[in-house]
Design an enzyme around this catalytic site. Structure first.
Site, mmCIF file in Angstrom:
data_model
loop_
_atom_site.group_PDB
_atom_site.id
_atom_site.type_symbol
_atom_site.label_atom_id
_atom_site.label_comp_id
_atom_site.label_asym_id
_atom_site.label_seq_id
_atom_site.Cartn_x
_atom_site.Cartn_y
_atom_site.Cartn_z
ATOM 1 N N TYR A 1 -1.644 -0.738 10.516
ATOM 2 C CA TYR A 1 -2.361 -1.152 9.195
ATOM 3 C C TYR A 1 -0.431 -0.425 8.145
ATOM 4 O O TYR A 1 0.130 -1.516 7.752
ATOM 5 C CB TYR A 1 -2.391 -0.420 8.897
ATOM 6 C CG TYR A 1 -3.410 -0.573 7.147
ATOM 7 C CD1 TYR A 1 -3.270 -1.735 6.330
ATOM 8 C CD2 TYR A 1 -2.776 0.112 6.157
ATOM 9 C CE1 TYR A 1 -3.970 -2.331 4.991
ATOM 10 C CE2 TYR A 1 -3.212 0.126 4.902
ATOM 11 C CZ TYR A 1 -3.741 -0.921 4.063
ATOM 12 O OH TYR A 1 -3.564 -1.388 3.091
ATOM 13 N N SER B 1 0.730 -1.446 0.198
ATOM 14 C CA SER B 1 0.338 -0.129 0.368
ATOM 15 C C SER B 1 1.042 1.194 -0.027
ATOM 16 O O SER B 1 1.609 1.145 0.125
ATOM 17 C CB SER B 1 -0.685 -0.370 1.215
ATOM 18 O OG SER B 1 -1.359 1.251 1.638
HETATM 19 N N1 LIG Z 1 -8.880 -0.555 -1.766
HETATM 20 C C1 LIG Z 1 -7.809 0.042 -1.359
HETATM 21 O O1 LIG Z 1 -7.680 1.124 -0.745
HETATM 22 C C2 LIG Z 1 -6.307 -0.640 -1.187
HETATM 23 C C3 LIG Z 1 -4.642 0.474 -0.371
HETATM 24 C C4 LIG Z 1 -3.731 -0.098 -0.908
HETATM 25 C C5 LIG Z 1 -3.730 -1.773 -0.366
HETATM 26 N N2 LIG Z 1 -4.721 -2.080 -0.766
HETATM 27 C C6 LIG Z 1 -4.911 -3.970 -0.405
HETATM 28 O O2 LIG Z 1 -5.090 -4.055 -0.963
HETATM 29 C C7 LIG Z 1 -5.748 -6.014 -0.864
HETATM 30 C C8 LIG Z 1 -7.199 -6.141 -1.103
HETATM 31 O O3 LIG Z 1 -8.048 -5.849 -0.170
HETATM 32 P P1 LIG Z 1 -9.182 -4.224 -0.989
HETATM 33 O O4 LIG Z 1 -9.352 -2.959 -0.891
HETATM 34 O O5 LIG Z 1 -9.597 -5.504 -2.049
HETATM 35 O O6 LIG Z 1 -10.040 -4.705 -0.456
HETATM 36 P P2 LIG Z 1 -11.563 -6.266 0.231
HETATM 37 O O7 LIG Z 1 -12.477 -5.716 -0.746
HETATM 38 O O8 LIG Z 1 -12.178 -5.955 1.806
HETATM 39 O O9 LIG Z 1 -10.725 -7.465 0.179
HETATM 40 C C9 LIG Z 1 -9.771 -8.079 1.523
HETATM 41 C C10 LIG Z 1 -9.911 -8.983 0.436
HETATM 42 O O10 LIG Z 1 -9.537 -9.676 1.602
HETATM 43 C C11 LIG Z 1 -10.007 -11.591 2.201
HETATM 44 N N3 LIG Z 1 -9.555 -11.333 3.641
HETATM 45 C C12 LIG Z 1 -9.898 -10.358 5.125
HETATM 46 N N4 LIG Z 1 -9.157 -10.995 5.771
HETATM 47 C C13 LIG Z 1 -8.997 -12.441 5.039
HETATM 48 C C14 LIG Z 1 -9.187 -13.831 5.710
HETATM 49 N N5 LIG Z 1 -8.617 -13.293 7.453
HETATM 50 N N6 LIG Z 1 -8.723 -14.905 5.564
HETATM 51 C C15 LIG Z 1 -8.383 -14.674 3.996
HETATM 52 N N7 LIG Z 1 -9.058 -13.897 4.052
HETATM 53 C C16 LIG Z 1 -9.159 -12.739 3.965
HETATM 54 C C17 LIG Z 1 -11.307 -10.571 2.179
HETATM 55 O O11 LIG Z 1 -12.744 -12.184 1.998
HETATM 56 P P3 LIG Z 1 -13.139 -12.704 2.910
HETATM 57 O O12 LIG Z 1 -13.455 -11.618 3.790
HETATM 58 O O13 LIG Z 1 -14.198 -13.502 2.315
HETATM 59 O O14 LIG Z 1 -12.277 -13.440 3.666
HETATM 60 C C18 LIG Z 1 -11.426 -10.002 0.619
HETATM 61 O O15 LIG Z 1 -11.109 -10.814 -0.396
HETATM 62 C C19 LIG Z 1 -5.204 -5.786 0.685
HETATM 63 O O16 LIG Z 1 -4.557 -6.331 1.160
HETATM 64 C C20 LIG Z 1 -5.336 -4.162 1.737
HETATM 65 O O17 LIG Z 1 -4.450 -3.929 2.421
HETATM 66 C C21 LIG Z 1 -6.039 -1.722 -0.372
#
Ligand SMILES: NC(=O)c1ccc[n+]([C@@H]2O[C@H](COP(=O)([O-])OP(=O)(O)OC[C@H]3O[C@@H](n4cnc5c(N)ncnc54)[C@H](OP(=O)(O)O)[C@@H]3O)[C@@H](O)[C@H]2O)c1
Length: 254
Positions: free
Chosen positions: A151, A138
């Site tokens: 985080y 991130s």
């Molecule tokens: N969106 C942003 O602005 C942003 C910015 C920078 C970095 N990121 C990073 O991008 C990545 C993806 O996030 P996203 O933005 O796509 O958000 P998201 O839609 O909330 O996706 C997160 C994913 O992680 C899974 N997950 C959460 N807890 C888990 C667990 N204990 N075991 C297995 N899977 C788990 C969730 O599935 P389940 O709930 O079904 O388990 C979901 O598929 C993350 O690493 C996040 O830190 C996001």
């Protein structure tokens, strides 16, 4: 010949779905992992239907040690050509006010699972002299953040871990990339409990485009989007304490 697989963690929503979709478009057979089994199945059915690839689902909680170990053991015995360590979440709030189980999960998932799954697939990739590990960090990796201290620290870990691994694997045929998205339109902020922050969000598909361009160029890390690159660059010149203190205000105003 043994079937080769791409593995995407956190592929029940958001960025993980976009990574799975792009890999399926490229003809990869997929193993999708996350906790929400029904959503994973929906994603899998859609990818099979649209791309004609094999897609398997693994409903696992990668923050829990038994699930994480069992999944890592499975991956050690599987021919994996691409691992996308994408599953992750963020807590928002003062550390003293956050639940201990939530911050323990955050560290175990964002840092622990990334490390252990990379460790599981690497011997096979090194032996085959090809493969790719994509770790989703991130822009939070570039500065400490008040109210997102855990985080930002986990994402700094992902960035440092990935760049170290990238250097270690130089010349091995195995690529490692840390991807640093800024705010992206997924359920991330709602799940973190504050959907009002950082309203200028990029699309998951843009992050995926940036990822595969950087992977092609053998980069150790990449920041998605010109604006995010500028902010990540600018934080290098701010004193660490100042950057950490203004981070919540910056997130509310942008
Ligand atoms: N969106 C942003 O602005 C942003 C910015 C920078 C970095 N990121 C990073 O991008 C990545 C993806 O996030 P996203 O933005 O796509 O958000 P998201 O839609 O909330 O996706 C997160 C994913 O992680 C899974 N997950 C959460 N807890 C888990 C667990 N204990 N075991 C297995 N899977 C788990 C969730 O599935 P389940 O709930 O079904 O388990 C979901 O598929 C993350 O690493 C996040 O830190 C996001």
């Amino acid at each position: 010949m043994q079937t080769e697989w791409a593995v995407v963690t956190g592929s029940s929503s958001g960025l993980g779905v976009a990574y799975a979709d792009r890999l399926a478009q490229q003809g990869a057979n997929l193993i999708l992992a996350a906790r929400r089994a029904e959503l994973l199945e929906e994603v899998a059915a859609d990818l099979r239907h649209r791309h004609g690839v094999r897609v398997e689902t693994r409903p696992v909680d990668l923050a829990l040690e038994p699930d994480r170990t069992a999944f890592a053991d499975e991956l050690s015995a599987t021919s994996v050509h691409t691992l996308v360590n994408n599953a992750g979440f963020g807590t928002v709030g003062k550390l003293a006010e956050l639940r201990r189980d939530r911050i323990a999960e955050e560290v175990a998932l964002n840092a622990g699972a990334v490390t252990e799954l990379a460790h599981a697939v690497l011997p096979g990739m090194v032996a085959r002299r090809r493969g790719a590990i994509i770790n989703v960090a991130s822009t939070a990796a570039f500065q400490a953040m008040s109210t997102m201290a855990v985080y930002s620290a986990t994402k700094a870990y992902v960035l440092q871990f990935s760049v170290g691994l990238w250097a270690e694997l130089h010349g091995s045929g195995v690529r490692v990339l840390a991807v640093c998205p800024g705010p992206t339109a997924t359920r991330f902020f709602a799940y973190a409990g504050d959907d009002a922050m950082l309203k200028q969000r990029r699309q998951p598909e843009q992050v995926v485009d940036t990822t595969f361009r950087a992977l092609e160029a053998h980069k150790p890390f990449v920041v998605d989007g010109a604006r995010n690159r500028a902010v990540a660059f600018a934080t290098r010149f701010a004193p660490r304490g100042v950057a950490a203190r203004i981070a919540p205000t910056f997130m509310k105003l942008t």
